[in-house]
Motif scaffolding. Sequence first.
Motif, PDB file in Angstrom:
ATOM      1  N   LYS A 144       0.786  -1.064   0.032  1.00 53.91           N
ATOM      2  CA  LYS A 144      -0.066  -0.144  -0.007  1.00 53.91           C
ATOM      3  C   LYS A 144       1.028   1.500  -0.088  1.00 53.91           C
ATOM      4  CE  LYS A 144      -4.698  -1.572   1.545  1.00 53.91           C
ATOM      5  NZ  LYS A 144      -5.152  -1.585   2.911  1.00 53.91           N
ATOM      6  N   GLN A 145       1.589   1.427  -1.053  1.00 54.09           N
ATOM      7  CA  GLN A 145       2.276   2.349  -1.498  1.00 54.09           C
ATOM      8  C   GLN A 145       2.548   2.626  -2.492  1.00 54.09           C
ATOM      9  OE1 GLN A 145       6.448   1.042   0.655  1.00 54.09           O
ATOM     10  NE2 GLN A 145       5.988   2.071   2.401  1.00 54.09           N
ATOM     11  N   LEU A 146       2.587   4.566  -2.856  1.00 53.18           N
ATOM     12  CA  LEU A 146       2.915   4.975  -3.733  1.00 53.18           C
ATOM     13  C   LEU A 146       4.271   5.272  -4.163  1.00 53.18           C
ATOM     14  CD1 LEU A 146       0.055   7.127  -3.747  1.00 53.18           C
ATOM     15  CD2 LEU A 146      -0.298   5.248  -5.019  1.00 53.18           C
ATOM     16  N   THR A 147       4.957   5.817  -5.337  1.00 54.90           N
ATOM     17  CA  THR A 147       5.970   6.538  -5.623  1.00 54.90           C
ATOM     18  C   THR A 147       5.297   7.609  -6.409  1.00 54.90           C
ATOM     19  OG1 THR A 147       7.557   4.101  -5.142  1.00 54.90           O
ATOM     20  CG2 THR A 147       8.449   6.315  -6.595  1.00 54.90           C
ATOM     21  N   THR A 148       6.050   8.574  -6.067  1.00 56.33           N
ATOM     22  CA  THR A 148       5.507   9.918  -6.219  1.00 56.33           C
ATOM     23  C   THR A 148       6.343  11.089  -7.257  1.00 56.33           C
ATOM     24  OG1 THR A 148       5.326  11.312  -4.329  1.00 56.33           O
ATOM     25  CG2 THR A 148       3.552   9.879  -5.570  1.00 56.33           C
ATOM     26  N   LYS A 149       6.506  11.762  -7.909  1.00 51.85           N
ATOM     27  CA  LYS A 149       7.794  12.468  -8.595  1.00 51.85           C
ATOM     28  C   LYS A 149       7.143  14.586  -8.615  1.00 51.85           C
ATOM     29  CE  LYS A 149      11.437  13.502 -12.338  1.00 51.85           C
ATOM     30  NZ  LYS A 149      12.379  13.693 -10.121  1.00 51.85           N
ATOM     31  N   PRO A 150       7.590  15.189  -7.470  1.00 52.87           N
ATOM     32  CA  PRO A 150       6.935  16.737  -8.210  1.00 52.87           C
ATOM     33  C   PRO A 150       7.596  16.765  -9.466  1.00 52.87           C
ATOM     34  CG  PRO A 150       7.774  15.666  -5.915  1.00 52.87           C
ATOM     35  CD  PRO A 150       7.802  14.923  -6.259  1.00 52.87           C
ATOM     36  N   THR A 151       6.977  18.205  -9.627  1.00 61.65           N
ATOM     37  CA  THR A 151       7.392  18.918 -11.025  1.00 61.65           C
ATOM     38  C   THR A 151       9.111  19.091 -10.632  1.00 61.65           C
ATOM     39  OG1 THR A 151       6.207  20.485 -10.233  1.00 61.65           O
ATOM     40  CG2 THR A 151       5.309  19.257 -11.792  1.00 61.65           C
ATOM     41  N   ASP A 152       9.575  19.552  -9.456  1.00 58.90           N
ATOM     42  CA  ASP A 152      10.557  19.992  -9.640  1.00 58.90           C
ATOM     43  C   ASP A 152      11.588  19.687  -8.241  1.00 58.90           C
ATOM     44  OD1 ASP A 152       8.692  20.918  -7.480  1.00 58.90           O
ATOM     45  OD2 ASP A 152       9.233  23.070  -7.684  1.00 58.90           O
ATOM     46  N   GLY A 153      11.171  18.173  -7.863  1.00 61.13           N
ATOM     47  CA  GLY A 153      11.835  17.039  -6.492  1.00 61.13           C
ATOM     48  C   GLY A 153      11.748  16.195  -7.071  1.00 61.13           C
ATOM     49  N   ALA A 154      13.023  15.355  -5.454  1.00 62.16           N
ATOM     50  CA  ALA A 154      12.742  14.290  -6.035  1.00 62.16           C
ATOM     51  C   ALA A 154      11.599  12.725  -6.171  1.00 62.16           C
ATOM     52  CB  ALA A 154      14.213  13.714  -4.739  1.00 62.16           C
ATOM     53  N   GLU A 155      12.051  11.961  -6.066  1.00 64.48           N
ATOM     54  CA  GLU A 155      11.004  10.662  -5.770  1.00 64.48           C
ATOM     55  C   GLU A 155      10.604  10.859  -4.053  1.00 64.48           C
ATOM     56  OE1 GLU A 155      10.004   7.576  -9.743  1.00 64.48           O
ATOM     57  OE2 GLU A 155      11.366   6.961  -8.119  1.00 64.48           O
ATOM     58  N   LEU A 156       9.136  10.918  -3.468  1.00 69.98           N
ATOM     59  CA  LEU A 156       8.983   9.972  -2.719  1.00 69.98           C
ATOM     60  C   LEU A 156       8.103   8.928  -2.479  1.00 69.98           C
ATOM     61  CD1 LEU A 156       7.530  13.823  -1.502  1.00 69.98           C
ATOM     62  CD2 LEU A 156       9.673  12.634  -1.062  1.00 69.98           C
ATOM     63  N   THR A 157       7.790   8.577  -1.384  1.00 69.52           N
ATOM     64  CA  THR A 157       7.296   7.237  -1.555  1.00 69.52           C
ATOM     65  C   THR A 157       5.714   7.283  -0.074  1.00 69.52           C
ATOM     66  OG1 THR A 157       8.725   6.157  -1.891  1.00 69.52           O
ATOM     67  CG2 THR A 157       7.209   4.913  -0.052  1.00 69.52           C
ATOM     68  N   ARG A 158       4.467   7.475  -1.063  1.00 68.47           N
ATOM     69  CA  ARG A 158       3.502   7.931   0.523  1.00 68.47           C
ATOM     70  C   ARG A 158       2.351   6.701   0.637  1.00 68.47           C
ATOM     71  NH1 ARG A 158       2.870  13.197  -0.351  1.00 68.47           N
ATOM     72  NH2 ARG A 158       4.453  14.034  -2.229  1.00 68.47           N
ATOM     73  N   SER A 159       2.043   5.936   1.517  1.00 71.29           N
ATOM     74  CA  SER A 159       1.697   5.496   2.259  1.00 71.29           C
ATOM     75  C   SER A 159      -0.255   5.962   2.059  1.00 71.29           C
ATOM     76  CB  SER A 159       2.304   4.645   3.476  1.00 71.29           C
ATOM     77  OG  SER A 159       3.359   4.209   3.960  1.00 71.29           O
ATOM     78  N   TYR A 160      -1.196   4.332   2.287  1.00 72.62           N
ATOM     79  CA  TYR A 160      -2.154   4.787   1.647  1.00 72.62           C
ATOM     80  C   TYR A 160      -3.030   3.365   2.311  1.00 72.62           C
ATOM     81  CZ  TYR A 160      -2.932   0.955  -2.138  1.00 72.62           C
ATOM     82  OH  TYR A 160      -2.267  -0.222  -2.519  1.00 72.62           O
ATOM     83  N   ASP A 161      -4.194   3.494   2.980  1.00 71.49           N
ATOM     84  CA  ASP A 161      -5.966   2.876   3.096  1.00 71.49           C
ATOM     85  C   ASP A 161      -6.361   2.093   2.426  1.00 71.49           C
ATOM     86  OD1 ASP A 161      -3.746   2.774   6.150  1.00 71.49           O
ATOM     87  OD2 ASP A 161      -4.817   4.462   6.509  1.00 71.49           O
ATOM     88  N   VAL A 162      -6.690   3.572   1.883  1.00 72.35           N
ATOM     89  CA  VAL A 162      -7.691   3.322   0.976  1.00 72.35           C
ATOM     90  C   VAL A 162      -7.005   3.919  -0.788  1.00 72.35           C
ATOM     91  CG1 VAL A 162      -9.882   3.773  -0.203  1.00 72.35           C
ATOM     92  CG2 VAL A 162      -9.292   2.465   2.174  1.00 72.35           C
ATOM     93  N   LEU A 163      -6.872   3.780  -1.825  1.00 74.19           N
ATOM     94  CA  LEU A 163      -6.690   4.613  -3.271  1.00 74.19           C
ATOM     95  C   LEU A 163      -7.289   4.525  -3.639  1.00 74.19           C
ATOM     96  CD1 LEU A 163      -4.299   5.048  -5.213  1.00 74.19           C
ATOM     97  CD2 LEU A 163      -3.635   3.317  -5.714  1.00 74.19           C
ATOM     98  N   ILE A 164      -7.852   4.575  -4.331  1.00 73.56           N
ATOM     99  CA  ILE A 164      -8.985   5.555  -5.834  1.00 73.56           C
ATOM    100  C   ILE A 164      -8.273   6.475  -6.820  1.00 73.56           C
ATOM    101  CG2 ILE A 164     -10.325   6.917  -6.223  1.00 73.56           C
ATOM    102  CD1 ILE A 164     -11.769   7.232  -3.312  1.00 73.56           C
ATOM    103  N   LEU A 165      -8.027   4.947  -7.596  1.00 76.21           N
ATOM    104  CA  LEU A 165      -7.616   5.758  -8.688  1.00 76.21           C
ATOM    105  C   LEU A 165      -8.434   6.504 -10.046  1.00 76.21           C
ATOM    106  CD1 LEU A 165      -6.199   2.564  -9.849  1.00 76.21           C
ATOM    107  CD2 LEU A 165      -5.229   4.042  -8.724  1.00 76.21           C
ATOM    108  N   ALA A 166      -8.651   7.539 -10.411  1.00 80.22           N
ATOM    109  CA  ALA A 166      -9.146   8.712 -11.316  1.00 80.22           C
ATOM    110  C   ALA A 166      -8.170   8.843 -11.685  1.00 80.22           C
ATOM    111  CB  ALA A 166      -9.888   9.461  -9.900  1.00 80.22           C
TER     112      ALA A 166
END
Length: 456
Positions: free
Chosen positions: A85-107
């Motif tokens: 239950k983790q996401l890897t995200t990359k901001p437009t001006d930064g390094a990749e980050l890992t974020r956790s979730y309990d519920v994920l909604i894909l839209a």
Amino acid sequence: MRHIVIIGNGIAGITAARELRKGGDDRITVISSETDHHFSRTALMYIYMGHMTYAHTKPYEDWFWSKNRIDLVRAHVTGIDFDNKQLTTKPTDGAELTRSYDVLILAVGSSPNRPGVLQTNLRGVQGLYGMPDLEQMEALTDAKESGTLVSRAVVIGGGLIGIELCEMLLSREIPVSFLVRESGFWRSVLPVEESAMITRHIREHHVDLQLETEVTDIHDDGNGRIGSVTTSTGQRINCQFAGVSVGVSANIGWLQGTSLETDRGILVDTYLATNVPDVYAIGDCVQHRTPPPGRKPTEQIWYTGRIMGETLAQTLLGKKTPYQPGVFFNSAKFFDIEYQTYGDVPANLPDNGTIQSLYWEHPNGQKAIRINYTTANGAVMGVNAFGIRQRQDVWTRWITEKRPIHYVLEHLAQANFDPEFFRQHEADVLAVYNAQHPDAPLRLRAKKGLFALFGK
């Protein structure tokens, strides 16, 4: 407290976020790489045409999100670890980050199709789906910004986006060649008479509409930008911009190869749940395993995304709610002609004679009504309306209740939603039916108002 993460800030994702906040106290995070804030995607053409600004398309003030404790993150999701239950995200001006979730909604929406030669990387060839597309189109069609004068554009493919692109370009006085592979505009959706009417209307607006024509090659101008196209008729059209409108597909390529089950879209059940625990999908990216009655497995329509967002929020708030969009409807505008459709109005009637169709068209070629009904009992199945506004609640009720054609025609004025003083044409529609059934003539039972016969 759960952490609910929503990927996508379109109408589906934002509706889910708002409804979740109204009914609960979960932590809510919305992630999108497109824009900082939600905006009305259907208004993109009006920004280009100068009728609106980006600020006008935002339904909520920027302070709305913090006030309602909805965290907005401007970043691109590069990967999902469903097991942990983790996401890897990359901001437009930064390094990749890992974020956790309990519920994920894909839209995560959809993206324009680019088949065959349309996959070119030449500048000036693009679709129109989101804000980056609009910004790119603005830059490429502005001679001062791009350094190239657009003396002609081509729009490849019909449909709603295609005609919007034509209207947008014409607003900048850019001549347009509109290349449609069908025998009439949107013929895969519209019956032959309506398609012919809109085809004429497009040409009346000085669009070079070429039917049964496709692009077979796209040529470089020598500087990495489109310079011309060759069509299936052998014609070479010099152009500096090509708008691609050959449909959209669910934005799921980056999810393939994961444990998430996909086909043409992310597969969901009647509660919008995927095969992965605590992961749901809504909006354009969805494919229903068992579509609701009268609906298709995939429907990329604004209001279905909104309904999915509302429905899923109820389930996540503890009230398990199946997705039930009800009677199909859609609306659009073809230059000066407004279009509404409710229920089932296929482009072609079945050969078995089970459905009959009543069609009336105004002599001016800008108004029309088609009503489909069953042969067996006359129950109304659907309606197309062009240039005459209709009441959605009335048609939804008539179709749901299977009202017979004679009842609908006698009460047709109840569905009219045109402004006061507009001329009504229900009697004209009724006259067409009576001419076809002279042994049992019907009578219009109600008019909309005292002044229905006056105005335009």
